[in-house]
Design a protein around this motif. Sequence first.
Motif, PDB file in Angstrom:
ATOM      1  N   PHE A 223      -3.495  11.592  -0.083  1.00 42.64           N
ATOM      2  CA  PHE A 223      -3.167  10.373   0.406  1.00 42.64           C
ATOM      3  C   PHE A 223      -3.300  10.377   2.020  1.00 42.64           C
ATOM      4  O   PHE A 223      -2.852  11.399   2.476  1.00 42.64           O
TER       5      PHE A 223
ATOM      6  N   SER B 214      -1.445  13.132 -10.516  1.00 47.83           N
ATOM      7  CA  SER B 214      -1.936  12.512  -9.077  1.00 47.83           C
ATOM      8  C   SER B 214      -1.883  13.851  -8.224  1.00 47.83           C
ATOM      9  O   SER B 214      -2.301  13.626  -6.966  1.00 47.83           O
TER      10      SER B 214
ATOM     11  N   ASP C 162      -9.753   2.794   1.143  1.00 52.05           N
ATOM     12  CA  ASP C 162      -9.018   3.694   0.474  1.00 52.05           C
ATOM     13  C   ASP C 162      -8.184   2.962  -0.936  1.00 52.05           C
ATOM     14  O   ASP C 162      -8.447   3.636  -1.814  1.00 52.05           O
TER      15      ASP C 162
ATOM     16  N   TYR D  46       0.744  -1.109  -0.088  1.00 48.16           N
ATOM     17  CA  TYR D  46      -0.095   0.128  -0.239  1.00 48.16           C
ATOM     18  C   TYR D  46       0.808   1.337   0.045  1.00 48.16           C
ATOM     19  O   TYR D  46       0.732   2.227  -0.931  1.00 48.16           O
TER      20      TYR D  46
ATOM     21  N   MET E 231       1.833   6.412  -7.238  1.00 48.14           N
ATOM     22  CA  MET E 231       0.969   6.949  -7.826  1.00 48.14           C
ATOM     23  C   MET E 231       1.407   8.369  -7.541  1.00 48.14           C
ATOM     24  O   MET E 231       1.036   9.476  -8.568  1.00 48.14           O
ATOM     25  N   LYS E 232       1.955   9.098  -6.415  1.00 49.62           N
ATOM     26  CA  LYS E 232       2.542  10.212  -6.370  1.00 49.62           C
ATOM     27  C   LYS E 232       3.402  10.566  -7.706  1.00 49.62           C
ATOM     28  O   LYS E 232       3.497  11.812  -7.906  1.00 49.62           O
TER      29      LYS E 232
ATOM     30  N   HIS F 299     -10.874   2.645  -3.281  1.00 51.67           N
ATOM     31  CA  HIS F 299     -11.175   4.294  -4.160  1.00 51.67           C
ATOM     32  C   HIS F 299      -9.999   4.723  -4.960  1.00 51.67           C
ATOM     33  O   HIS F 299     -10.252   5.087  -5.934  1.00 51.67           O
ATOM     34  N   LEU F 300      -8.532   4.192  -4.661  1.00 51.32           N
ATOM     35  CA  LEU F 300      -7.521   4.847  -5.288  1.00 51.32           C
ATOM     36  C   LEU F 300      -7.669   3.774  -6.631  1.00 51.32           C
ATOM     37  O   LEU F 300      -7.279   4.172  -7.653  1.00 51.32           O
TER      38      LEU F 300
ATOM     39  N   LEU G 173      -4.883  14.149  -5.992  1.00 54.23           N
ATOM     40  CA  LEU G 173      -5.190  13.138  -4.940  1.00 54.23           C
ATOM     41  C   LEU G 173      -4.828  13.648  -3.474  1.00 54.23           C
ATOM     42  O   LEU G 173      -3.429  14.294  -3.466  1.00 54.23           O
TER      43      LEU G 173
ATOM     44  N   CYS H 110       1.249   4.239  -3.142  1.00 55.26           N
ATOM     45  CA  CYS H 110       0.739   5.510  -2.971  1.00 55.26           C
ATOM     46  C   CYS H 110       1.933   6.320  -3.373  1.00 55.26           C
ATOM     47  O   CYS H 110       1.875   7.288  -4.161  1.00 55.26           O
TER      48      CYS H 110
ATOM     49  N   LEU I  75      -1.642  -2.601  -5.304  1.00 55.66           N
ATOM     50  CA  LEU I  75      -2.953  -2.357  -4.566  1.00 55.66           C
ATOM     51  C   LEU I  75      -3.937  -3.449  -4.674  1.00 55.66           C
ATOM     52  O   LEU I  75      -4.540  -3.942  -3.555  1.00 55.66           O
TER      53      LEU I  75
END
Length: 93
Positions: free
Chosen positions: A86, A81, A64, A21, A28-29, A67-68, A84, A25, A40
């Motif tokens: 986080f 991103s 979460d 996770y 994704m950033k 959702h992501l 978003l 994240c 994920l």
Amino acid sequence: MQFQTFWLTARSNESKALAQYANACNQMKLGLVTAPRVMLARALSLTDDEPRQTEVNIMRMRADITHLLALLPPEENEFDSSSLSFGQLEWKQ
């Protein structure tokens, strides 16, 4: 450091999911899509019906993640991103 210590001693599905996770994240950033999608999905699988070893709210993390995953484009396209938000995993002792 607390997470690293837990990971090195537990090596459980829950600790693996938390690492997946967090890595997803971070990726994704950076605007990545494919690797975060895989991580994920793996984190969801690893936390399905597993006994809890930490006080991390795994059900919230799973929500979460869902959702992501819905926000990621279907293919490796450019991903912005910046909009978003986080969450932050907190370690409770």
